[in-house]
Design an enzyme around this catalytic site. Structure first.
Site, PDB file in Angstrom:
ATOM      1  CE1 TYR A   1      -4.047   2.028   0.825  1.00 56.58           C
ATOM      2  CE2 TYR A   1      -2.663   3.045   2.506  1.00 56.58           C
ATOM      3  CZ  TYR A   1      -3.832   3.026   1.759  1.00 56.58           C
ATOM      4  OH  TYR A   1      -4.769   4.006   1.936  1.00 56.58           O
TER       5      TYR A   1
ATOM      6  CE  LYS B   1      -3.632   4.916  -1.272  1.00 63.02           C
ATOM      7  NZ  LYS B   1      -4.695   5.392  -2.212  1.00 63.02           N
TER       8      LYS B   1
END
Length: 298
Positions: free
Chosen positions: A164, A168
């Site tokens: 993640y 991001k």
């Protein structure tokens, strides 16, 4: 200043719930026509549902105009078709909020390559797909507002979120290049790092915090960042009504020569190298090389 979106067409991905739903509702309240995109999957990206249609019905009941779209951001052709449908119905696409996402949290030691790849595919490549699908239209109409959704996990790291966090921070980098490429076409690209109580975070937040960190308390930042007078190349943190600005900075640095141009020299000068006095916020990658050139000329 009253921020309105009359005459504007917006696409919000992952808008079947949480932050995306809040964005879509507020955009329509302020005059936009919205494509509510959501595959309708669960938090880990599996399954499907009619989440997008329910939000469209909610918007219609409030007097707004929206259409549901169940395309997957991971499929570029589906993103192209979604944009084509919006243009056929409303004549253009002026705003894109890349919000779709999934979580497959595990420590890196226990994370499978498939879990890493899938999260990057949805967040990073999915946002690139949706953005590429609207890019030519926004250039042609000389107007575009694009919002990437980053995260504090990407900007600063978070245990158990290597996939993640990588995706991001990649989105922040994507935005920093696209703001340069889109500038002369009046396309502004910004990044939001939200903290909100949604189904993505419901087992992470304590109950009191979950109630404070509502999607509605993040939406004002998102809407400002896609408004006509939006800034460009901003990274904004938002949560519970608190709004922050994040920056990627560069210190003035130290030039090493002769015997000091060595690992030992770097170690000896580490404190000076990392001294934040006079640090700058480069607006493009070329500024790092320019700073180095100035050091060479001194």
């Amino acid at each position: 200043m009253n921020i309105r979106f009359d005459g504007k067409v917006a696409i919000v991905t992952g808008a079947g719930g949480g932050l995306g739903r809040a964005y879509a509702l507020e955009l329509t309240r302020r005059g936009a026509r919205v494509v509510v995109n959501d595959l309708g999957g669960s938090r880990d990206g599996t399954g499907q549902s009619d989440a997008a249609l329910k939000v469209v019905e909610e918007i219609a009941a409030a007097g707004g105009e929206a259409i549901a779209n169940g395309a997957s951001v991971t499929e570029y052709e589906q993103m192209e078709a979604m944009v084509a449908a919006a243009k056929e119905r409303w004549g253009g696409v002026h705003i894109l909020i890349n919000n779709a996402g999934v979580l497959r949290d595990r420590s890196f030691a226990n994370m499978t390559p498939d879990d890493f790849r899938f999260v990057v595919d949805v967040h990073l490549l999915g946002s690139a797909n949706a953005t590429k699908a609207v890019w030519a239209t926004m250039r042609e109409q000389a107007y575009g507002r694009i919002l990437m959704t980053a995260s504090s996990s990407g900007l600063y790291g978070n245990f158990g979120q290597a996939n993640y966090g990588a995706a991001k921070l990649g989105l922040a980098g994507l935005a920093k290049t696209l703001h340069l490429e889109g500038a002369k076409y009046n396309i502004r690209v910004n990044t939001l790092a939200p903290t909100a109580g949604t189904r993505m975070t419901e087992d992470i937040f304590p109950e009191a915090a979950f109630q404070a960190f509502t999607p509605e308390s993040v939406a004002p930042a998102a809407l400002f960042l896609v408004s006509e007078d939006a800034p460009n190349n901003a990274i904004v943190g938002a949560g519970a009504g608190v709004f922050q600005a994040a920056h990627v900075t560069l210190t003035q640095g130290v030039r090493l020569t002769g015997d000091a141009l060595s690992p030992e020299g770097v170690a000896a000068q580490w404190q000076a190298i990392t001294d934040r006095t006079g640090e700058v916020v480069p607006q493009s990658g070329g500024e790092q090389a320019m700073m180095i050139m100035r050091k060479l000329q001194q």
